[in-house]
Design a protein around this motif. Sequence first.
Motif, PDB file in Angstrom:
ATOM      1  N   SER A  86       0.701  -1.177   0.070  1.00  9.11           N
ATOM      2  CA  SER A  86      -0.153  -0.064  -0.092  1.00  9.11           C
ATOM      3  C   SER A  86       0.845   1.280   0.022  1.00  9.11           C
ATOM      4  O   SER A  86       2.107   1.329   0.699  1.00  9.11           O
ATOM      5  N   GLY A  87       0.467   2.319  -0.843  1.00 10.54           N
ATOM      6  CA  GLY A  87       1.296   3.287  -0.771  1.00 10.54           C
ATOM      7  C   GLY A  87       0.813   4.240  -1.903  1.00 10.54           C
ATOM      8  O   GLY A  87      -0.078   4.097  -2.693  1.00 10.54           O
ATOM      9  N   PHE A  88       1.481   5.467  -2.087  1.00 16.66           N
ATOM     10  CA  PHE A  88       1.288   6.410  -3.153  1.00 16.66           C
ATOM     11  C   PHE A  88       2.565   6.079  -4.125  1.00 16.66           C
ATOM     12  O   PHE A  88       3.705   6.234  -3.981  1.00 16.66           O
ATOM     13  N   TYR A  89       2.025   5.838  -5.408  1.00 16.76           N
ATOM     14  CA  TYR A  89       3.242   5.536  -6.584  1.00 16.76           C
ATOM     15  C   TYR A  89       3.243   6.567  -7.667  1.00 16.76           C
ATOM     16  O   TYR A  89       2.336   6.820  -8.090  1.00 16.76           O
ATOM     17  N   LEU A  90       4.419   6.963  -7.703  1.00 18.20           N
ATOM     18  CA  LEU A  90       4.673   8.096  -8.487  1.00 18.20           C
ATOM     19  C   LEU A  90       5.676   7.558  -9.673  1.00 18.20           C
ATOM     20  O   LEU A  90       6.586   6.855  -9.477  1.00 18.20           O
ATOM     21  N   CYS A  91       5.243   7.953 -11.110  1.00 12.85           N
ATOM     22  CA  CYS A  91       6.075   7.629 -12.212  1.00 12.85           C
ATOM     23  C   CYS A  91       6.665   9.095 -12.385  1.00 12.85           C
ATOM     24  O   CYS A  91       6.025  10.272 -12.304  1.00 12.85           O
ATOM     25  N   ALA A  92       7.836   9.052 -12.965  1.00 11.45           N
ATOM     26  CA  ALA A  92       8.672  10.112 -13.046  1.00 11.45           C
ATOM     27  C   ALA A  92       9.541  10.183 -14.397  1.00 11.45           C
ATOM     28  O   ALA A  92       9.724   8.968 -14.868  1.00 11.45           O
ATOM     29  N   CYS A  93       9.911  11.210 -15.033  1.00 11.95           N
ATOM     30  CA  CYS A  93      10.838  11.101 -16.292  1.00 11.95           C
ATOM     31  C   CYS A  93      11.955  12.015 -15.896  1.00 11.95           C
ATOM     32  O   CYS A  93      11.711  12.932 -15.249  1.00 11.95           O
ATOM     33  N   SER A  94      13.064  11.854 -16.641  1.00 12.17           N
ATOM     34  CA  SER A  94      13.833  12.765 -16.980  1.00 12.17           C
ATOM     35  C   SER A  94      14.546  13.066 -18.371  1.00 12.17           C
ATOM     36  O   SER A  94      14.591  11.537 -19.033  1.00 12.17           O
ATOM     37  N   PHE A  95      15.184  13.731 -18.690  1.00 10.57           N
ATOM     38  CA  PHE A  95      15.836  13.748 -20.215  1.00 10.57           C
ATOM     39  C   PHE A  95      17.007  13.015 -20.281  1.00 10.57           C
ATOM     40  O   PHE A  95      17.990  13.357 -19.631  1.00 10.57           O
ATOM     41  N   ARG A  96      17.174  12.395 -21.167  1.00  5.14           N
ATOM     42  CA  ARG A  96      18.249  11.735 -21.715  1.00  5.14           C
ATOM     43  C   ARG A  96      19.387  12.632 -22.074  1.00  5.14           C
ATOM     44  O   ARG A  96      19.091  13.431 -22.854  1.00  5.14           O
ATOM     45  N   GLY A  97      20.585  12.879 -21.283  1.00  6.52           N
ATOM     46  CA  GLY A  97      21.610  13.824 -21.502  1.00  6.52           C
ATOM     47  C   GLY A  97      21.328  15.219 -21.026  1.00  6.52           C
ATOM     48  O   GLY A  97      22.018  16.018 -21.353  1.00  6.52           O
ATOM     49  N   GLY A  98      20.073  15.229 -20.175  1.00  6.26           N
ATOM     50  CA  GLY A  98      19.848  16.643 -19.441  1.00  6.26           C
ATOM     51  C   GLY A  98      20.896  16.925 -18.545  1.00  6.26           C
ATOM     52  O   GLY A  98      21.931  16.390 -17.992  1.00  6.26           O
ATOM     53  N   ARG A  99      21.111  18.339 -18.727  1.00  7.30           N
ATOM     54  CA  ARG A  99      22.240  18.823 -17.582  1.00  7.30           C
ATOM     55  C   ARG A  99      22.223  18.674 -16.196  1.00  7.30           C
ATOM     56  O   ARG A  99      22.985  18.870 -15.513  1.00  7.30           O
ATOM     57  N   THR A 100      20.936  18.554 -15.679  1.00  9.55           N
ATOM     58  CA  THR A 100      20.550  18.542 -14.378  1.00  9.55           C
ATOM     59  C   THR A 100      19.954  17.375 -13.776  1.00  9.55           C
ATOM     60  O   THR A 100      19.989  17.028 -12.754  1.00  9.55           O
ATOM     61  N   GLY A 101      19.241  16.429 -14.604  1.00 11.35           N
ATOM     62  CA  GLY A 101      18.797  15.101 -14.155  1.00 11.35           C
ATOM     63  C   GLY A 101      17.664  15.627 -13.420  1.00 11.35           C
ATOM     64  O   GLY A 101      16.862  14.816 -12.653  1.00 11.35           O
ATOM     65  N   GLU A 102      16.785  16.637 -13.868  1.00 11.76           N
ATOM     66  CA  GLU A 102      15.646  17.166 -13.375  1.00 11.76           C
ATOM     67  C   GLU A 102      14.524  16.115 -13.600  1.00 11.76           C
ATOM     68  O   GLU A 102      14.512  15.723 -14.511  1.00 11.76           O
ATOM     69  N   LEU A 103      13.650  15.793 -12.374  1.00  8.68           N
ATOM     70  CA  LEU A 103      12.694  14.684 -12.604  1.00  8.68           C
ATOM     71  C   LEU A 103      11.343  15.540 -12.740  1.00  8.68           C
ATOM     72  O   LEU A 103      11.011  16.721 -12.162  1.00  8.68           O
ATOM     73  N   PHE A 104      10.337  15.131 -13.660  1.00  9.02           N
ATOM     74  CA  PHE A 104       9.034  15.311 -13.906  1.00  9.02           C
ATOM     75  C   PHE A 104       8.155  14.389 -13.456  1.00  9.02           C
ATOM     76  O   PHE A 104       8.228  13.256 -13.788  1.00  9.02           O
ATOM     77  N   PHE A 105       7.160  14.543 -12.674  1.00 10.86           N
ATOM     78  CA  PHE A 105       6.287  13.604 -11.853  1.00 10.86           C
ATOM     79  C   PHE A 105       5.050  13.504 -12.578  1.00 10.86           C
ATOM     80  O   PHE A 105       4.461  14.564 -12.947  1.00 10.86           O
ATOM     81  N   GLY A 106       4.337  12.305 -12.855  1.00  8.06           N
ATOM     82  CA  GLY A 106       3.055  12.217 -12.868  1.00  8.06           C
ATOM     83  C   GLY A 106       2.092  12.317 -11.539  1.00  8.06           C
ATOM     84  O   GLY A 106       2.801  12.883 -10.749  1.00  8.06           O
ATOM     85  N   GLU A 107       0.765  12.222 -11.812  1.00 12.70           N
ATOM     86  CA  GLU A 107       0.036  12.663 -10.819  1.00 12.70           C
ATOM     87  C   GLU A 107      -0.169  11.516  -9.493  1.00 12.70           C
ATOM     88  O   GLU A 107      -0.853  11.809  -8.706  1.00 12.70           O
ATOM     89  N   GLY A 108       0.460  10.583  -9.872  1.00  7.66           N
ATOM     90  CA  GLY A 108       0.503   9.557  -8.868  1.00  7.66           C
ATOM     91  C   GLY A 108      -0.745   8.523  -8.745  1.00  7.66           C
ATOM     92  O   GLY A 108      -1.873   8.786  -9.559  1.00  7.66           O
ATOM     93  N   SER A 109      -0.360   7.425  -8.250  1.00  7.18           N
ATOM     94  CA  SER A 109      -1.736   6.350  -8.216  1.00  7.18           C
ATOM     95  C   SER A 109      -1.484   5.904  -6.674  1.00  7.18           C
ATOM     96  O   SER A 109      -0.452   5.517  -6.033  1.00  7.18           O
ATOM     97  N   ARG A 110      -2.707   5.953  -6.110  1.00  7.80           N
ATOM     98  CA  ARG A 110      -2.961   5.838  -4.830  1.00  7.80           C
ATOM     99  C   ARG A 110      -3.545   4.231  -4.635  1.00  7.80           C
ATOM    100  O   ARG A 110      -4.430   3.900  -5.212  1.00  7.80           O
ATOM    101  N   LEU A 111      -2.476   3.235  -4.051  1.00  3.45           N
ATOM    102  CA  LEU A 111      -2.835   1.713  -4.005  1.00  3.45           C
ATOM    103  C   LEU A 111      -3.107   1.445  -2.544  1.00  3.45           C
ATOM    104  O   LEU A 111      -2.443   1.892  -1.645  1.00  3.45           O
ATOM    105  N   THR A 112      -4.292   0.980  -2.262  1.00  2.00           N
ATOM    106  CA  THR A 112      -4.710   0.173  -0.987  1.00  2.00           C
ATOM    107  C   THR A 112      -4.959  -0.909  -0.962  1.00  2.00           C
ATOM    108  O   THR A 112      -5.709  -1.556  -1.693  1.00  2.00           O
ATOM    109  N   VAL A 113      -3.965  -1.817  -0.260  1.00  2.00           N
ATOM    110  CA  VAL A 113      -4.223  -3.351  -0.238  1.00  2.00           C
ATOM    111  C   VAL A 113      -4.807  -3.697   0.927  1.00  2.00           C
ATOM    112  O   VAL A 113      -4.499  -3.299   2.245  1.00  2.00           O
ATOM    113  N   LEU A 114      -5.912  -4.446   0.909  1.00  2.00           N
ATOM    114  CA  LEU A 114      -6.810  -4.832   2.045  1.00  2.00           C
ATOM    115  C   LEU A 114      -6.666  -6.421   2.439  1.00  2.00           C
ATOM    116  O   LEU A 114      -6.572  -7.157   1.636  1.00  2.00           O
TER     117      LEU A 114
END
Lengths: 114, 113
Positions: A86-114
Amino acid sequence: SQTIHQWPATLVQPVGSPLSLECTVEGTSNPNLYWYRQAAGRGLQLLFYSVGIGQISSEVPQNLSASRPQDRQFILSSKKLLLSDSGFYLCACSFRGGRTGELFFGEGSRLTVL
Amino acid sequence: KNQVEQSPQSLIILEGKNCTLQCNYTVSPFSNLRWYKQDTGRGPVSLTIMTFSENTKSNGRYTATLDADTKQSSLHITASQLSDSASYICVVSANTGGFKTIFGAGTRLFVKA
């Protein structure tokens, strides 16, 4: 500019059931892709990253797996979910060869396991 | 050990007031430091990014500072608004050939009317 789509946004699953979270990226090619998990009150934990199709690196041993069947598609899976998944899962991307490795995130997926 | 520590853990302020969030890091070799804003249940969004040679960066009412000698950064929010209520995450990257990214646990800010 890049856009990251994640789905589903929320998911409630019973223990032992399978999981598939999907992430797709628009607006860029050959991105580095990442799956993070965020626990309440804690920093983001890197689960998997990928530098190309079929190339997956795992940061921590766990019950989850990742796949990258296409350049801009990243999937997080499990065959049998545990309560601890259970948790909040985030997908992110960064540009190949980027100067800073900055990450850009999706809106997330909230998973609850019962 | 590469670490990013943020303080305070949480903060409550009144609308219109200013506040400052702190970030201390031990990351080497340092590449850059970013501040992200994360609304509840949403993905983080980048506010500022600073490299070694930059000691201040502004984005509207948000101003980040960086002291690379003491390995400290701060995020100052001016004239806070209710919409500033969010978690603010300090993220430091080390350039080790590729980029290794270390996240702080975040500061949870509550702005009250």
